[in-house]
Every structure is written in C-alpha cells, then in structure tokens.
Motif scaffolding. Structure first.
Motif, PDB file in Angstrom:
ATOM      1  N   LYS A  13       8.877  27.221 -20.930  1.00 49.29           N
ATOM      2  CA  LYS A  13      10.326  26.786 -21.236  1.00 49.29           C
ATOM      3  C   LYS A  13      10.926  27.872 -21.361  1.00 49.29           C
ATOM      4  O   LYS A  13      11.986  28.091 -21.456  1.00 49.29           O
ATOM      5  N   GLY A  14      10.461  29.328 -20.697  1.00 51.75           N
ATOM      6  CA  GLY A  14      11.237  30.464 -20.730  1.00 51.75           C
ATOM      7  C   GLY A  14      12.267  30.649 -19.765  1.00 51.75           C
ATOM      8  O   GLY A  14      12.149  29.643 -18.584  1.00 51.75           O
ATOM      9  N   ALA A  15      13.083  31.367 -19.902  1.00 49.18           N
ATOM     10  CA  ALA A  15      14.257  31.595 -18.565  1.00 49.18           C
ATOM     11  C   ALA A  15      13.813  32.875 -18.034  1.00 49.18           C
ATOM     12  O   ALA A  15      13.130  33.824 -18.791  1.00 49.18           O
ATOM     13  N   HIS A  16      14.426  33.416 -16.882  1.00 48.30           N
ATOM     14  CA  HIS A  16      13.913  34.351 -15.995  1.00 48.30           C
ATOM     15  C   HIS A  16      14.799  35.264 -15.692  1.00 48.30           C
ATOM     16  O   HIS A  16      15.963  34.771 -15.097  1.00 48.30           O
ATOM     17  N   VAL A  17      15.151  36.422 -15.802  1.00 48.11           N
ATOM     18  CA  VAL A  17      15.759  37.518 -15.484  1.00 48.11           C
ATOM     19  C   VAL A  17      14.986  38.110 -14.186  1.00 48.11           C
ATOM     20  O   VAL A  17      14.022  38.794 -14.308  1.00 48.11           O
ATOM     21  N   LYS A  18      15.656  37.650 -12.861  1.00 47.19           N
ATOM     22  CA  LYS A  18      15.020  38.176 -11.624  1.00 47.19           C
ATOM     23  C   LYS A  18      16.195  38.615 -10.802  1.00 47.19           C
ATOM     24  O   LYS A  18      16.851  37.639 -10.076  1.00 47.19           O
ATOM     25  N   PRO A  19      16.720  39.367 -10.750  1.00 43.82           N
ATOM     26  CA  PRO A  19      17.958  40.125  -9.920  1.00 43.82           C
ATOM     27  C   PRO A  19      17.829  39.587  -8.573  1.00 43.82           C
ATOM     28  O   PRO A  19      16.957  39.825  -7.566  1.00 43.82           O
ATOM     29  N   GLY A  20      18.753  38.706  -7.830  1.00 41.60           N
ATOM     30  CA  GLY A  20      18.882  38.378  -6.671  1.00 41.60           C
ATOM     31  C   GLY A  20      18.200  37.101  -6.285  1.00 41.60           C
ATOM     32  O   GLY A  20      18.496  36.609  -5.120  1.00 41.60           O
ATOM     33  N   PHE A  21      17.337  36.507  -7.497  1.00 43.56           N
ATOM     34  CA  PHE A  21      16.541  35.337  -6.988  1.00 43.56           C
ATOM     35  C   PHE A  21      17.320  34.141  -7.600  1.00 43.56           C
ATOM     36  O   PHE A  21      17.043  33.002  -6.952  1.00 43.56           O
ATOM     37  N   ALA A  22      18.048  34.294  -8.388  1.00 41.89           N
ATOM     38  CA  ALA A  22      18.704  33.211  -8.894  1.00 41.89           C
ATOM     39  C   ALA A  22      19.664  32.113  -7.779  1.00 41.89           C
ATOM     40  O   ALA A  22      19.640  31.087  -7.826  1.00 41.89           O
ATOM     41  N   GLU A  23      20.413  32.946  -6.920  1.00 36.93           N
ATOM     42  CA  GLU A  23      20.981  32.236  -6.024  1.00 36.93           C
ATOM     43  C   GLU A  23      20.242  31.722  -4.954  1.00 36.93           C
ATOM     44  O   GLU A  23      20.226  30.413  -4.741  1.00 36.93           O
ATOM     45  N   HIS A  24      18.910  32.373  -4.538  1.00 37.50           N
ATOM     46  CA  HIS A  24      18.090  31.614  -3.740  1.00 37.50           C
ATOM     47  C   HIS A  24      17.352  30.438  -4.564  1.00 37.50           C
ATOM     48  O   HIS A  24      17.317  29.418  -3.719  1.00 37.50           O
ATOM     49  N   PHE A  25      17.245  30.515  -5.656  1.00 36.87           N
ATOM     50  CA  PHE A  25      16.570  29.372  -6.395  1.00 36.87           C
ATOM     51  C   PHE A  25      17.446  28.109  -6.450  1.00 36.87           C
ATOM     52  O   PHE A  25      17.008  27.057  -6.032  1.00 36.87           O
TER      53      PHE A  25
END
Length: 913
Positions: free
Chosen positions: A284-296
């Motif tokens: 259930k966690g959220a993720h901080v992953k620079p540059g990946f959010a747009e791809h996802f």
C-alpha cells in the motif's frame, strides 16, 4: 480427448492424426536447436505413433514479421494434424498476448485457445476460449490462436526484448525437477475436459512460463483456481521478479508491525515465500522515483492491476499526498540523490529507502541551506529509515548551530530513525539535534560519523532511546548531553573521535549501557558541571588520554564497566566532584587506575584495580573519597597513594578489595570528621584487599590524613603501609601480613594512629619508626615477623598502650649475636634497623653504613664512629667498599619523585558551541 501437439523442428515428421501427448523431458543431446530457441523434448503416449526415439523439439520463437502479433507477444507454434482445422496441417499458432482488440476476452482474465487434433474429440465449443477466473472480462493477457507463421529456416530471426526475457525466465525455472511423463494410453485423456488438462496435465514449466507474464493481482487470482495453480503461483522466483520490479530490494524487507523494518536472508527464513509476504506487507505504499511517474501514468495497459500504486517525483510531493489523504503515509524513496527539498514532518508518516544492495548508500537526501529533516509536533510515530541524510552547507559556519542539522527533532515528537547514515560538514551545528520537553526519538542502527561538530546532541529535557549506533570520527563530542537531557543509550560504538567520546554537561543525565567507547582523542567519558549520568557495563578503553573524567562538581554512577589500556588515568575525579565508581574492572592503564585530586570526592567501591603502571588509587590535594571493598593488586607500582601536595610519584596499587565505610566528605559527620576534613589529603579507605603490588600497598604522604579500616594489605613486593613527610592517618583494625618489607613504615615527621591492627608473617620488620617520626600505638598485635616486631630509630618517641608484640623471629638480633654481617640476611633490598657506623679510616660518606659486626671484624683498628640506630643495609657486606678506604658501587636512588599521573585534558566542545 484434447491434445496439444507441439511444432517439430523437422517439417517432414510423421505425426499421427490423433495427436501426441505432451511430456516434458530434458533436451536430447543430438538435437539441432537454434541458438535462440528453447528446447523441450516431446514423446508420444500412443504405441502406433511414428515418433523418433529422441523426441520432438519445441522451440519458442519471436513473432514472424508478417504475423499480426503485438510487439509484446510471444508465439508458441503448435502442430495440429486435424483435417478440418482452418490451419495448414503442420502448424497452429498459440500466442500469449496483452489483450487483443479482436478477441472478446475479459481484461483481467487469461484466455487459452485449445485445438483438437481429432474430429471425434468430445470438446465443447465453449471450451475453445476458457476463462481462468470469474474476473476474466478485463484481462490484459490472452492465450489465443494467431495467423500462420512461416516455417523456420536455418537462420533464426533476431530475438526481441520480450523473447530474451522469456528465455531468461525459462532458464530460471530450470532448477525444477522435470514433470514425469504422462502414464497410460491416449484413451485416458479422451475423457478429460480441457480444464482438467490445464489444471493437472500441463507441465509445470509451461504453467510457470505463463505465470511469469502475470502481475501480482492476476497471479493471486490464478492461485485461486486449483491447488496445483496455488502451489505454482506461490513460486518464490515469480514473486522475487515482481518484488524487485516494484521495490528494488535484493533481500526481502519485512514489515511485521508499525515502525519495524528489517531485511532477511530468504534462504534462512522460516516461511516458504518471504518475497510474497513482504510484497503483501509493503503493497500500500507510495513511491518517490524521479522520472518514473510520467512513464507509469502514461502506460496504463502496461501496469494494469497496479492502478492503486502512487508514484511521485519528489519527497515534498509525496508528503503533500499524505496531507491530502491520498494514501496512508508509507513512502518508498527509490535510488537517487535528493537535494534541497523542504522536509518538515508533522504527521506519523513512514519514509524508507528502496534500492538494491546496501540501501542506505543509494538513497541520499541532502540539504545545503536548512536542516535536512525537521520533525515537529504531530510526528509522534513517524519513521525514517534506510537512507543517507546529509547537511552540507555552502557556508559551513555562517549560522548558529541550532538552525541547521541533518536531523532536528523538536518538542513532543518521537520518531524512529533506523539504519540511516548521517553526515554533516557544518562546523557550528551538530549532526543530530534532539531538544525540548517531550522530544523522545528512537535512533537505532545509524552511523553518525565524520561530522565537523558534535555527532548527537541531546538537550533541554529531551529524552529518547539510542541503540546500536556507530558514532565515530566527529570533530567534537560524539554524544553531548546537556541541560537535563536524559536519554537511554545502549550498545553504541563510540570511537576514534577527534575530541571526547561522550560529554555530559550542565545537569545532563542519561543511562548508558553496554557501549564500546575507545580511541577518542580526549577522555572516553567526561562529566562536568552537575551532570549526573549512569554508565553501566560499558567498555572504555585505549583512550589517547584518560578513560573517565569527572570535574567541576560532576557526579554520576559508573557501575560494572571495563576501563583499561588508557594512556592516562582510568578515572579522574577532581574539583568538588562526587561520583560513584562501583564494581568496575580498571586495569592495564599506562598510568594510574583511579586519580582523585583537587578537592575530589566520590565513592570508590567494589572495584577490581590491577596491572596499572602507576598507583591503583591516588588521592591528593584536599581530596576525600570513600574507598571500600576494592581489590587493588598486581600493579607495577603501589596500591593506594595519598598525598597533599602535587606528588612526583604515582604508585600502582596491589590487589585492593576496598570497602570504605563512612559519610561522604560533603556531609557533616560530627566533630571528628570535621577535624579530618580540615586537613589535606583525606579519604576513607575501608574493607579493601590490597596485594601483590610492586611498591607499598598504601602510601600516605605530605600532611595527608586518611582513615584506613578493616583492610587486608598483604603479599606486597615492598612494604604494607608507608607513611612519609608529615603524613598522618588513622589505621584501625587492618590485617597487614606477608609483605616483603616492613608491615608499617613511619618516617620523616609523620604521626599516625595505629589501633587494633594485626601485623604478622612479614618478611622484614613488623613496625619501623624513623627520622623523627612519632606514632600512637594502641591495642595492636605484632607477631611472627622475620626481623622483629617493633623497631624505633634514635630520637623516636611513641605512645604505646595495650600492644602485644610476641613470637617474632628476631633474625637481626640473632645475626648480631652470631657475628654475621647484617647484609647476609637483608641484601640490598631490605633495610634492617640496628646500630650503624662510619669508618673515617676508609673515608665512608653519609651514603654508607657499616654494621656492628663489620666494624668489629673488617674495620678493626680503624677510626670508626657510631652514627645512630636506624634502617640501613651494610655497604661493607654489599661490596660497595672495594677496600677499607675506597667507596665502590653506585649509590642507591630515591625514585619517589618519578611517577605521577598526568593531568586530564578537557573537551573542546564548549569552546565551539
């Protein structure tokens, strides 16, 4: 009967019309298989099938360029021999795809198209597309029929990325035992429906290959189909691939309860699939992953089933999502360097690094302008773990240290900081600052090192639990506790500091347990200005100066510690300080054991003090400790050394088991104690055992006036008690025995009181009094000493009452009566008391003495002079006179001024903060 027949690598293979039964075997060594293929050997279960003995070859190919197959599909080419199929006799295509627009298949289901190789097979028409679960209407995956592929040629097409992944996955499953060949005849399969074949007959390798393309939710749905699917869908390799894709960890990160994370070795875990268990705990966690959010978010089809996962580019955005209640507050910060983010935590969030290998090394959060992390009221149960936290200001000295830190923990918050690396290059601010009422963090398994100021600073009534941390190479104190700070600090490793290891100051307190404190430049532990810590079962050793330094009215309890191999004293106590030193082992110091000076007090009780280069305990300059129940032994010098002026000798004490009884000198205890406290060099030395020291067990010197009661002072390599230079003291009910020199030696204007002592079995005299000293002797028992019981030099007057001097060996009187030289019974190490003479004929000096028998025999007829009755050894017998008139040999030296404990060095922490 439903049969899956597999493409042969030989197009002219004679395969019967009723199909072949799929059995997985290892590949035949003589098969001609392309480099990009995966080979499975197939045998027929029908006796009349003309199948070669080495089987049939299954090859997984990439799609043909003229085939209408999506780029992410993988084609399995299946042989069918059925005449009524709309497929050439040598080929049927089975393709695993994401959802196809021309197939009416659920998005979340998996469709398997099954072909019959016999027109009379009893296969229902609705079994051609069989859904794998009730939610199959939305499946992104299908197994369906496709258009024909061209026949394979010798040159294999280039592999696509997906095909490479398929090959790798198949190789991963190679560790499994091959599924046994299907027993029985082909008519046994005739009665089985398609689902029966899929659930029970399809080889494990094929099912696992299919499952390897599923995401976690579809894999869980497949596990609900049947027991066999449940077992295969729980394969750890499947879940490890999914887990590392989402969380990056190369070992499962377990999260059994709030605020608790730890990585495990999956091979040693008691449950069969820790990857799946950890996935469930962290899902259930959220993720901080620079540059990946747009791809996802721009590829929803690729990540179908993960719509509930949240991805952010910055930590600030993730914290904003918590405030807006987008998720529960579990944040995974993935690999990368995050610079100058404004991280103020006001809610019980959980933030943890997520990376492969050593996680904290790959997740780095740093700030150059403000405190990197600030915990404020409302963050009572927050958690930050598995990351590197840095404060690296451009101007390293411009602001006050309270303004910027790596971690700043303020009032009424109690976060958990776990497995973090903490670094600060600021010269005016601590790396970690915990301040204010209600500030009570838990900091554990962290590395606070290489900082340019204080490592951990706890002040203003702050508390907290600090466990299993590594604190090293900090420019100032490793830990600084101030102003009623009261932490619990356990099992920390505090070492190689460029200042003091631990500094408690200005009413600072704290409970320190099982810490390893060593190789710090100044003291391992410093207590100053009413600070009152409790230090239990710690090791304080190899300090570049001393071990423990208590000064300027410091207090503290130091209990059951090991204090050893420090360059200076193991414990310093000075300037009206009053600590309790109880049950410690203080040994092998390069100078003294315990050094109490400059109005120092304290209770020194039940310690084992041994093997130190100088005095086991040294008391001087108006100090008045209570020393009791100690063992002081095997010192390279004396046991206890009591002196008023700054001495020039520091002696190591014998095994001293000290038990001091009495009242601390700061308390009123009647006129007698008040009178004692007016004199320099005090101390209550009671019930100790002092033995096997190289010099005197107790040395009282220079107007000192201690009280010694019920001590056992024995087996010393020198005297038992030596009192010099105006020393006084009350010696009462002590046992003094088996010492190499006099049991009690009183000299040079000293005047002690000896009452009810037993002085016996000595290898020299019982009591010797010389050099204008006096004494009061009451009720003492002096017996079985080798030289004799009581010896008084010329001009000595003593007050005696009720003493018993009996059964001594009187070796000196016997030697004189037999005409022997006294050197024969004393050598140069002992100084028997008797008449000694000077020979003017031989020009002897003041350094020479000649016994009465040598005067009578060796110097007969010479001009001789009686000097006095006193302690000496005979120079004539020692051979220092080479002839009757020549002085030979070197004079003996008084080493009483060569050894003194070095003064302590104070921490520089206050000068910089």
């Amino acid at each position: 009967m439903v049969v899956l027949t597999i493409l042969s690598s030989s197009p002219d293979e004679d395969v019967p019309a009723d199909g072949v039964v799929l059995t997985i075997l290892s590949s035949s060594p003589d098969e001609d298989v392309p480099a990009d293929g995966v080979v499975l050997t197939i045998l027929s279960s029908s006796p009349d099938e003309d199948v070669p003995a080495d089987g049939v070859v299954l090859t997984i190919l990439s799609s043909s360029p003229d085939e209408d197959v999506p780029a992410d599909g993988v084609v399995l080419t299946i042989l069918s021999s059925s005449p009524d199929e709309d497929v050439p006799a040598d080929r049927v295509v089975l393709t695993i795809l994401s959802s196809s627009p021309d197939e009416d298949a659920p998005a979340d289901g998996v469709v398997l198209t099954i072909l019959s190789s016999s027109p009379d097979e009893d296969v229902p028409a609705d079994m051609v597309a069989e859904e794998s679960g009730p939610g199959a209407q939305n499946s992104p995956y299908q197994l369906r029929r496709k258009s024909l592929l061209p026949k394979r040629t010798a040159a294999c097409p280039a592999k696509t990325n997906m095909e490479g992944a398929s090959t790798s996955a198949t190789e991963d499953f190679g560790h499994r035992a091959k599924r046994a060949r299907v027993s029985g005849k082909s008519q046994d399969l005739t009665a089985a429906p398609a689902e029966h074949y899929l659930q029970e007959k399809l080889p494990d390798e094929v099912v696992l290959k299919i499952f390897s393309y599923l995401l976690e939710q579809d894999l869980c749905r497949a596990a609900c189909v049947c027991k066999r699917f449940s077992e295969l869908a729980n394969d750890p390799i499947l879940w490890k691939r999914l887990y590392m894709e989402v969380f990056e960890y190369t070992r499962p990160m377990m999260h059994p309860e709030a605020g608790k994370f730890f990585q495990i070795n999956p091979d040693e875990y008691e449950q069969p699939n820790p990857w799946k268990e950890s996935f469930q705990q962290l899902y259930k966690g959220a993720h901080v992953k620079p540059g990946f959010a747009e791809h996802f978010y721009s590829n929803p089809a690729r990540y179908k089933g993960r719509e509930n996962m949240l991805y952010y580019d910055t930590i600030e955005d993730a914290l904003g999502g918590v405030q807006e209640a987008h998720f529960d507050g579990l944040i995974f910060v993935h690999s990368g360097v995050y610079t100058d983010e404004w991280i103020y935590i006001e809610s019980p969030i959980t933030m943890i690094g997520a990376a492969s290998g050593k996680v904290a090394d790959k997740v780095i959060i740093e700030n150059t302008r403000d405190s990197t992390f600030v915990f404020m009221e409302g963050s009572e149960d927050a958690y930050v773990g598995y990351m590197t936290i840095k404060f690296n200001p451009d101007d390293k000295s411009a602001q006050h240290h309270n303004a910027h830190h790596c971690l700043e923990i303020t009032v009424n918050c109690s976060p958990i900081i776990d497995h973090c690396i903490i670094r600060s290059t600021c010269t005016v601010g601590s790396a970690v600052c915990v301040s204010g009422q209600g500030a009570c963090p838990t900091i554990k398994h962290c590395n606070i090192s290489d900082c340019e100021n204080v490592g951990l600073y706890i002040t203003d009534h702050a508390q907290g639990i600090y466990e299993d941390n590594e604190i090293s190479n900090n420019a100032l104190a490793g830990i600084w506790v101030k102003n009623h700070g009261n932490p619990i600090i356990r099992r920390n490793h505090i070492h190689h500091g460029r200042d003091v290891g631990v500094f408690t100051f200005d009413h600072g307190m704290g409970y320190f347990e099982s810490c390893n404190i060593h190789r710090n430049r100044i003291a391992g532990f410093e207590v100053k200005a009413y600070a009152n810590p409790t230090v239990v079962r710690c090791e304080i050793h190899h300090g570049q100066t001393g071990g423990i330094y208590v000064h300027e009215k410091g207090r503290g309890q130091f209990i059951e510690n090991k204090i050893y191999a420090n360059n200076f004293a193991g414990v310093w106590v000075t300037s009206n300080s009053d600590p309790t030193i109880r049950g410690n082992a203080i040994f092998n110091g390069n100078q003294g054991g315990v050094y109490i000076f400059g109005d120092g007090r304290g209770l020194i009780e039940g310690n084992d003090i041994y093997g130190n280069a100088l005095a086991g305990i040294q008391i001087r300059t108006n100090s008045c400790p209570i020393v009791r129940h100690n063992k002081i032994h095997d010192g390279q010098h004396g046991g206890i050394y009591v002196v008023s002026e700054k001495p020039t000798v520091s002696l190591s004490i014998l095994w001293v088991k000290q038990v001091l009884s009495g009242v601390a000198p700061s308390h009123s205890c009647g006129d007698l104690l008040a009178d004692i406290l007016t004199v320099s060099g005090l101390g209550f030395i009671e019930d100790n055992e002092i033995f096997d020291n190289a010099m005197a067990g107790v040395w009282i010197k220079t107007d000192s006036n201690p009280t010694l009661r019920r001590n056992k002072i024995h087996d010393g390599r020198d005297g038992g008690i030596c009192i010099f230079n105006g020393g006084r003291g009350l010696l009462e009910e002590n046992d003094i025995f088996r010492n190499a020199q006099a049991g009690v030696l009183i000299s040079t204007n000293s005047h002690p009181i000896l009452r009810k002592n037993r002085i016996f079995d000595g290898f020299a005299a019982g009591i010797e009094i010389t050099n204008h000293a006096t004494a009061t002797l009451e009720g003492n028992q002096i017996f079985n000493n080798r030289f004799g019981g009581l010896f008084l030099a010329s001009g000595v007057n003593v007050t005696m009452k009720d003493n018993k001097i009996m059964n001594n060996q009187d070796a000196i009187e016997k030697a004189v009566s037999r005409g022997q030289c006294l050197y024969k019974i004393s050598s140069y190490t002992s100084y028997p008391m008797h008449d000694f003479y000077r020979c003017h004929t031989c020009n002897t000096t003041d350094r020479n003495a000649i016994c009465v028998n040598c005067i009578k025999k060796c110097h007969q007829g010479h001009d001789v002079e009686f000097i006095r009755h006193d302690r000496f050894f005979c120079d004539c017998g020692a051979g220092t006179l080479s002839n009757p008139c020549t002085l030979a040999g070197e004079p003996t030296h008084d080493t009483d001024t060569l050894y003194d404990s070095a003064p302590p060095i104070e921490s520089n922490t206050l000068q910089h903060n």
